[in-house]
Design a protein around this motif. Structure first.
Motif, PDB file in Angstrom:
ATOM      1  N   ASP A  51       0.872  -1.176   0.000  1.00 46.13           N
ATOM      2  CA  ASP A  51       0.000   0.000   0.000  1.00 46.13           C
ATOM      3  C   ASP A  51       0.908   1.224   0.000  1.00 46.13           C
ATOM      4  OD1 ASP A  51      -1.731   2.120   0.448  1.00 46.13           O
ATOM      5  OD2 ASP A  51      -2.996   0.978   1.832  1.00 46.13           O
ATOM      6  N   PRO A  52       0.985   1.955  -1.098  1.00 44.82           N
ATOM      7  CA  PRO A  52       1.952   3.065  -1.178  1.00 44.82           C
ATOM      8  C   PRO A  52       1.678   4.192  -0.198  1.00 44.82           C
ATOM      9  CG  PRO A  52       0.457   3.097  -3.052  1.00 44.82           C
ATOM     10  CD  PRO A  52       0.191   1.830  -2.325  1.00 44.82           C
ATOM     11  N   TYR A  53       0.499   4.192   0.430  1.00 42.20           N
ATOM     12  CA  TYR A  53       0.162   5.260   1.366  1.00 42.20           C
ATOM     13  C   TYR A  53       0.328   4.832   2.820  1.00 42.20           C
ATOM     14  CZ  TYR A  53      -1.709   7.651  -2.700  1.00 42.20           C
ATOM     15  OH  TYR A  53      -1.835   8.269  -3.919  1.00 42.20           O
TER      16      TYR A  53
ATOM     17  N   SER B  15      -5.886   9.961   5.255  1.00 41.31           N
ATOM     18  CA  SER B  15      -4.585   9.288   5.290  1.00 41.31           C
ATOM     19  C   SER B  15      -3.876   9.343   3.949  1.00 41.31           C
ATOM     20  CB  SER B  15      -4.770   7.828   5.719  1.00 41.31           C
ATOM     21  OG  SER B  15      -5.429   7.074   4.721  1.00 41.31           O
ATOM     22  N   ARG B  16      -4.620   9.521   2.859  1.00 42.35           N
ATOM     23  CA  ARG B  16      -4.006   9.555   1.521  1.00 42.35           C
ATOM     24  C   ARG B  16      -3.810  10.976   1.001  1.00 42.35           C
ATOM     25  NH1 ARG B  16      -8.100   4.728   0.010  1.00 42.35           N
ATOM     26  NH2 ARG B  16      -6.858   3.008   0.852  1.00 42.35           N
ATOM     27  N   ASP B  17      -4.128  11.961   1.833  1.00 41.19           N
ATOM     28  CA  ASP B  17      -3.920  13.362   1.453  1.00 41.19           C
ATOM     29  C   ASP B  17      -2.502  13.759   1.843  1.00 41.19           C
ATOM     30  OD1 ASP B  17      -3.908  16.100   1.070  1.00 41.19           O
ATOM     31  OD2 ASP B  17      -5.997  16.335   1.719  1.00 41.19           O
ATOM     32  N   LYS B  18      -1.653  13.968   0.853  1.00 38.62           N
ATOM     33  CA  LYS B  18      -0.240  14.267   1.124  1.00 38.62           C
ATOM     34  C   LYS B  18      -0.074  15.602   1.855  1.00 38.62           C
ATOM     35  CE  LYS B  18       1.212  11.740  -3.014  1.00 38.62           C
ATOM     36  NZ  LYS B  18       1.913  11.839  -4.327  1.00 38.62           N
ATOM     37  N   LYS B  19      -1.004  16.532   1.641  1.00 39.09           N
ATOM     38  CA  LYS B  19      -0.879  17.821   2.308  1.00 39.09           C
ATOM     39  C   LYS B  19      -1.085  17.691   3.811  1.00 39.09           C
ATOM     40  CE  LYS B  19      -2.403  20.491  -1.719  1.00 39.09           C
ATOM     41  NZ  LYS B  19      -3.429  21.441  -2.248  1.00 39.09           N
ATOM     42  N   LEU B  20      -2.001  16.827   4.207  1.00 34.19           N
ATOM     43  CA  LEU B  20      -2.260  16.639   5.633  1.00 34.19           C
ATOM     44  C   LEU B  20      -1.166  15.823   6.309  1.00 34.19           C
ATOM     45  CD1 LEU B  20      -6.113  15.984   5.529  1.00 34.19           C
ATOM     46  CD2 LEU B  20      -4.930  18.076   6.194  1.00 34.19           C
ATOM     47  N   ASN B  21      -0.482  14.969   5.560  1.00 28.78           N
ATOM     48  CA  ASN B  21       0.665  14.201   6.073  1.00 28.78           C
ATOM     49  C   ASN B  21       0.296  13.373   7.320  1.00 28.78           C
ATOM     50  OD1 ASN B  21       3.312  13.274   6.127  1.00 28.78           O
ATOM     51  ND2 ASN B  21       4.008  14.930   7.462  1.00 28.78           N
ATOM     52  N   MET B  22      -0.784  12.585   7.191  1.00 36.71           N
ATOM     53  CA  MET B  22      -1.184  11.675   8.273  1.00 36.71           C
ATOM     54  C   MET B  22      -1.465  10.280   7.709  1.00 36.71           C
ATOM     55  SD  MET B  22      -3.543  13.848  10.959  1.00 36.71           S
ATOM     56  CE  MET B  22      -4.593  14.648   9.756  1.00 36.71           C
ATOM     57  N   PRO B  23      -0.479   9.650   7.064  1.00 35.12           N
ATOM     58  CA  PRO B  23      -0.739   8.330   6.474  1.00 35.12           C
ATOM     59  C   PRO B  23      -0.839   7.249   7.550  1.00 35.12           C
ATOM     60  CG  PRO B  23       1.578   8.844   6.302  1.00 35.12           C
ATOM     61  CD  PRO B  23       0.924  10.072   6.884  1.00 35.12           C
ATOM     62  N   LEU B  24      -1.455   6.134   7.178  1.00 36.99           N
ATOM     63  CA  LEU B  24      -1.377   4.957   8.040  1.00 36.99           C
ATOM     64  C   LEU B  24       0.081   4.589   8.239  1.00 36.99           C
ATOM     65  CD1 LEU B  24      -4.211   2.579   6.731  1.00 36.99           C
ATOM     66  CD2 LEU B  24      -4.217   3.949   8.806  1.00 36.99           C
ATOM     67  N   THR B  25       0.446   4.220   9.456  1.00 42.88           N
ATOM     68  CA  THR B  25       1.846   3.941   9.784  1.00 42.88           C
ATOM     69  C   THR B  25       1.934   2.611  10.512  1.00 42.88           C
ATOM     70  OG1 THR B  25       2.313   6.311   9.966  1.00 42.88           O
ATOM     71  CG2 THR B  25       3.892   4.805  10.971  1.00 42.88           C
ATOM     72  N   LEU B  26       2.904   1.800  10.110  1.00 41.76           N
ATOM     73  CA  LEU B  26       3.160   0.525  10.784  1.00 41.76           C
ATOM     74  C   LEU B  26       4.576   0.555  11.343  1.00 41.76           C
ATOM     75  CD1 LEU B  26       2.261  -2.337  11.516  1.00 41.76           C
ATOM     76  CD2 LEU B  26       3.197  -3.116   9.329  1.00 41.76           C
ATOM     77  N   PHE B  27       4.671   0.431  12.655  1.00 38.58           N
ATOM     78  CA  PHE B  27       5.967   0.456  13.351  1.00 38.58           C
ATOM     79  C   PHE B  27       6.310  -0.986  13.749  1.00 38.58           C
ATOM     80  CE2 PHE B  27       8.916   1.105  16.833  1.00 38.58           C
ATOM     81  CZ  PHE B  27       9.696   2.154  16.386  1.00 38.58           C
ATOM     82  N   VAL B  28       7.332  -1.565  13.131  1.00 36.29           N
ATOM     83  CA  VAL B  28       7.703  -2.971  13.327  1.00 36.29           C
ATOM     84  C   VAL B  28       9.026  -3.043  14.079  1.00 36.29           C
ATOM     85  CG1 VAL B  28       8.166  -5.183  12.207  1.00 36.29           C
ATOM     86  CG2 VAL B  28       6.544  -3.571  11.174  1.00 36.29           C
ATOM     87  N   VAL B  29       9.046  -3.820  15.169  1.00 35.87           N
ATOM     88  CA  VAL B  29      10.283  -4.065  15.915  1.00 35.87           C
ATOM     89  C   VAL B  29      10.404  -5.574  16.132  1.00 35.87           C
ATOM     90  CG1 VAL B  29      11.670  -3.507  17.931  1.00 35.87           C
ATOM     91  CG2 VAL B  29      10.004  -1.854  17.084  1.00 35.87           C
ATOM     92  N   ASP B  30      11.339  -6.195  15.430  1.00 36.37           N
ATOM     93  CA  ASP B  30      11.594  -7.625  15.603  1.00 36.37           C
ATOM     94  C   ASP B  30      12.678  -7.820  16.661  1.00 36.37           C
ATOM     95  OD1 ASP B  30      11.419 -10.324  15.241  1.00 36.37           O
ATOM     96  OD2 ASP B  30      12.596 -10.382  13.402  1.00 36.37           O
TER      97      ASP B  30
ATOM     98  N   VAL C  46      -5.002   6.873  16.021  1.00 30.64           N
ATOM     99  CA  VAL C  46      -4.787   7.862  14.956  1.00 30.64           C
ATOM    100  C   VAL C  46      -4.057   7.245  13.774  1.00 30.64           C
ATOM    101  CG1 VAL C  46      -4.884   9.912  16.402  1.00 30.64           C
ATOM    102  CG2 VAL C  46      -2.733   8.671  16.190  1.00 30.64           C
ATOM    103  N   GLY C  47      -4.148   5.900  13.630  1.00 31.54           N
ATOM    104  CA  GLY C  47      -3.618   5.251  12.441  1.00 31.54           C
ATOM    105  C   GLY C  47      -2.184   4.804  12.517  1.00 31.54           C
ATOM    106  N   VAL C  48      -1.584   4.775  13.706  1.00 31.97           N
ATOM    107  CA  VAL C  48      -0.201   4.317  13.864  1.00 31.97           C
ATOM    108  C   VAL C  48      -0.231   3.002  14.640  1.00 31.97           C
ATOM    109  CG1 VAL C  48       2.086   4.836  14.781  1.00 31.97           C
ATOM    110  CG2 VAL C  48       0.666   6.671  13.827  1.00 31.97           C
ATOM    111  N   SER C  49       0.048   1.896  13.973  1.00 29.39           N
ATOM    112  CA  SER C  49      -0.006   0.567  14.587  1.00 29.39           C
ATOM    113  C   SER C  49       1.395   0.097  14.920  1.00 29.39           C
ATOM    114  CB  SER C  49      -0.677  -0.435  13.641  1.00 29.39           C
ATOM    115  OG  SER C  49      -1.994  -0.033  13.341  1.00 29.39           O
ATOM    116  N   VAL C  50       1.495  -0.649  16.008  1.00 26.50           N
ATOM    117  CA  VAL C  50       2.781  -1.162  16.484  1.00 26.50           C
ATOM    118  C   VAL C  50       2.739  -2.690  16.431  1.00 26.50           C
ATOM    119  CG1 VAL C  50       4.389  -1.270  18.424  1.00 26.50           C
ATOM    120  CG2 VAL C  50       3.107   0.837  17.976  1.00 26.50           C
TER     121      VAL C  50
END
Length: 741
Positions: free
Chosen positions: A405-407, A483-498, A527-531
């Motif tokens: 997902d590019p966004y 989340s797909r509006d580049k001006k707002l800069n709030m994309p879905l985020t996945l934070f991965v720690v192995d 707010v769309g930031v998953s860990v």
């Protein structure tokens, strides 16, 4: 149910509010005298008696006969619609599911082809080299047995013992009677045998002279095979049992009852009941039973191993499901073979051009082969297992879906610095490997900077979402459009720690990393930031409970003990029947999933090896370049180390003497003059984004921005800015931490 309304008596005026009944108190008292033995026809009094008002009782003064109380309301019988609905729910299907459902029908057909082709092939291979020599070897013995049996029948050998018994007893009359009977039998049977021999000889000669050769050979083979079967020893049958690739048998109610008896789930006076017939369900059997009254689902869970033994199968072939309508009703699915040892296959992501991370995506299949869809929206995921059980591959499949997902913005950090995550450098906004500095890059420091950056982003998202118009952001929630509006800069985020334990146990920064990760796991998903964190040491020292408890979803692959399984899946999971320690070493990529949806169960995750991951990530990088969403480390835009380290000092340097409060956009313009190569891009922004850039940079240090009012050209102008006191306090706190370190 409808109720019959109560109407007032016809003599009473309509709408009267007068009391129509009196309620009399009947206090209870215990009868001190023991009850007498009742005579025949007497009513035995109870231990408690109601004290009724008596006219002679002084306490009964003022009590009068009240009006009759209203009769109890009547209830109509169920309506026709309700009756029909109840009958519809109780009605069973005309055809079983394996006949109606295409997937189950296909599974049964595949099983039949697989089973009977194995049986036919097994016997076909052994026919010329094993069965034919056995027939030729045993046929002479069969001919002798057959002729001996005919001779014993003709000469009445079965009556010989009776005749010998009469001779021993010197019973002449009985002996003469038996002798005459034998003579009659031998005469008749001899005639029958002679006629059968003549007919058989004539048929043999006719067949030899007139029949074609193929029929003659077929008859000879049939006769030889028959004689071989008759002559074969009882302990060594002529035909072996077919050894198919898996053990499968027909399941009957007797076997199920036996299993419950040995498991201790039946009572002496009550056995189990079958509300529905036993039937095929995919690659196994579906059995629904009602346990005796007093037994419940937890009893069946505790007896899982004994039930499997009673069914004569492996424990990994027996699956229990709870019925919502009754606590004593259990649904069993009994697999023909261990379904967890069957590979789930390659990930469908290998053929996907892109993924919508807002929608569930394929992650694996359950024990019956049904697809299991995963989602990371609004939650955090903890993955735990012993080494070499597919923990990293399972987590990486989710990250691959996010990459397509590019966004979706990706943060990837690998505590063990393995090659499993290296190719994510093509798409990850921030990425780091291991804990040892290399090539001038400190991965722990990079993780710490990324966590601070992400925390500031999360705090900023909460603030900005609350300020957006309702038609853009209904109820202050993140939407796909936002989340797909580049001006707002709030994309879905996945934070991965192995291998998160490597970072949490860091001697210098471990505590701060833990604090930041606890904050993100608890607050950021909204707010769309998953860990997503994974570990092979989920104990309180390596991965404290304050972090584990913030994960809404848990995935446990094979572990060493049920206590470890409970640590990963959450307290009480073992009592629910979820125990990852029962998984075998051969069950790679198989785990128990809890919390991602309403149902908990087994997931056999899809496989995407190193080459597959590289193919997916190469395609994902090209997709992000086309959409213009490649950023951060993947685009060579890693923040300069001195920005995060000296931004406090730079802001302090541009504050004028005596300035107590300064607007943020004014500070950014001054910073751009101080360091054009670092802060120049900020100065090119509009007024509001310019102030937001400074806010995001200062928030990790605890410097907040407030509304600052100034009078310009005779009117009040409000803009966001910072206070000198807040900046000084942040610099002091930072210096104290450095001194302690």
């Amino acid at each position: 149910m409808t109720e019959n309304p109560v109407f007032p008596p016809p003599d009473d005026p309509e709408g009267t509010d007068e009391r129509t009944a009196d309620v009399l108190p009947f206090p209870l008292k215990k009868n001190p005298t023991p009850p007498a033995v009742p005579a025949e026809g007497d009513v035995k009094p109870g231990e408690w008696e109601a004290e009724l008002p008596d006219t002679d009782d002084p306490e009964a003064d003022g009590l009068t006969e009240g009006a009759p109380a209203d009769p109890p309301r009547e209830v109509y019988p169920p309506s026709v619609a309700e009756w029909m609905e109840a009958k519809d729910k109780a009605r069973l299907s005309v055809l079983p599911d394996w006949v109606k459902l295409p997937d189950q029908r296909t599974a049964v057909r595949k099983w039949a082809v697989r089973h009977y082709s194995a049986v036919i092939g097994y016997h076909a291979v052994r026919l010329p080299c094993i069965y034919t020599p056995k027939v030729l070897w045993y046929s002479p013995r069969g001919a002798w047995r057959w002729s001996a049996a005919i001779g014993r029948w003709v000469f009445d050998a079965e009556g010989k013992s009776l005749r010998l018994h009469s001779v021993v007893n010197e019973d002449a009359a009985e002996y003469l009677k038996l002798s005459r009977q034998r003579n009659d039998r031998v005469r008749l049977r001899g005639i029958v045998a002679a006629l059968a021999g003549i007919v058989g000889l004539a048929a043999t000669l006719t067949l030899f002279v007139m029949a074609p050769s193929w029929l003659l050979l077929l008859s000879l083979a049939a006769l030889t095979t028959t004689l071989g079967v008759v002559g074969a020893p009882a302990d060594r049958p002529l035909i072996d049992l077919a050894k198919v690739t898996f053990r499968k048998r027909k399941l009957s109610s007797d076997i199920v009852i036996r299993a419950h008896e040995v498991a201790g789930l039946t009572e002496r006076e009550q056995s189990i009941a079958f509300p529905r017939p036993i039937g095929r369900d995919g690659d196994g059997w579906r059995v629904i039973v009602d346990l005796p009254y007093g037994k419940h689902f937890q009893d069946a869970l505790k007896a899982h191993g004994r039930l499997a033994s009673g069914l004569d199968i492996a424990p990994t072939q027996l699956f229990l499901d709870k019925d919502e309508t009754s606590n004593r009703r259990i649904s069993y699915w009994i697999a023909d073979r261990d379904p967890l040892a069957v590979p789930s296959g390659k990930s469908p992501l290998l053929g996907a051009t892109r993924v919508d991370f807002w929608k569930p995506f394929p992650w694996g299949v359950d024990e019956r082969g049904n697809p299991v869809m995963a989602t990371m929206l609004w939650l955090s995921l903890l993955v735990g297992a012993v080494p070499r059980q597919g923990k990293t591959f399972s987590a990486r499949t989710i990250a691959l879906a996010a990459a397509l997902d590019p966004y979706v913005r990706l943060y990837v950090f690998d505590g063990k610095a393995s090659p499993d995550w290296r190719k994510f450098a093509l798409v990850a906004h921030r990425i780091g490997f291991g804990i040892v500095p290399k090539n001038g890059i400190d991965p722990v420091g990079h993780l710490l900077t990324s966590l601070r950056e992400l925390k500031a982003d999360v705090e900023d998202r909460y603030h900005r979402l609350s300020e957006l118009p309702l038609h853009v952001c209904p109820e202050g929630k993140l939407t796909p459009e936002i989340s797909r509006d580049k001006k707002l800069n709030m994309p879905l985020t996945l934070f991965v720690v192995d291998e998160v334990q490597e970072y949490l146990t860091h001697p210098e920064h471990g505590k701060e990393i833990l604090s930041l990760m606890v904050y993100l796991a608890r607050v950021a998903p909204a707010v769309g930031v998953s860990v997503m964190t994974s570990t092979q040491k989920p104990d309180d020292k390596a991965c404290p409970s304050e972090l584990r408890d913030q994960h809404q979803a848990r995935f446990a692959l094979r572990v060493g003990a049920y206590q470890v399984s409970d640590v990963i899946l959450g307290a009480g999971s073992y009592g629910e029947g979820l125990d990852a320690s029962k998984l075998l070493k051969s069950h790679k990529g198989v785990g128990l999933l809890k919390g991602m949806s309403d149902d908990s169960g087994i997931v056999r995750t899809y496989l995407a090896d190193g080459r597959d991951a590289e193919r997916v990530l190469t395609r994902a990088a090209a997709l992000r370049e086309a959409e213009g969403t490649l950023s951060g480390d993947a685009a060579g835009e890693a923040p300069a180390p001195e920005v995060s380290a000296t931004v406090l000092d730079d802001v302090a340097a541009v504050l004028g003497k005596g300035e107590v409060k300064v607007w943020s956009e004014t500070i950014v313009d001054r910073l751009a003059d101080l360091r054009p190569d670092v802060y120049g891009p900020w100065a090119e922004l509009e007024a509001k984004p310019k102030a937001e850039a400074l806010t995001a940079a200062l928030k990790p240090f605890g410097v907040a921005t407030d509304q600052i009012s100034r009078r310009i050209d005779g009117r009040q102008v409000n803009k966001r800015g910072i206070k000198r006191d807040d900046l000084a306090a942040a610099i002091t706190q930072r210096n104290e931490k450095r001194d302690v370190g």
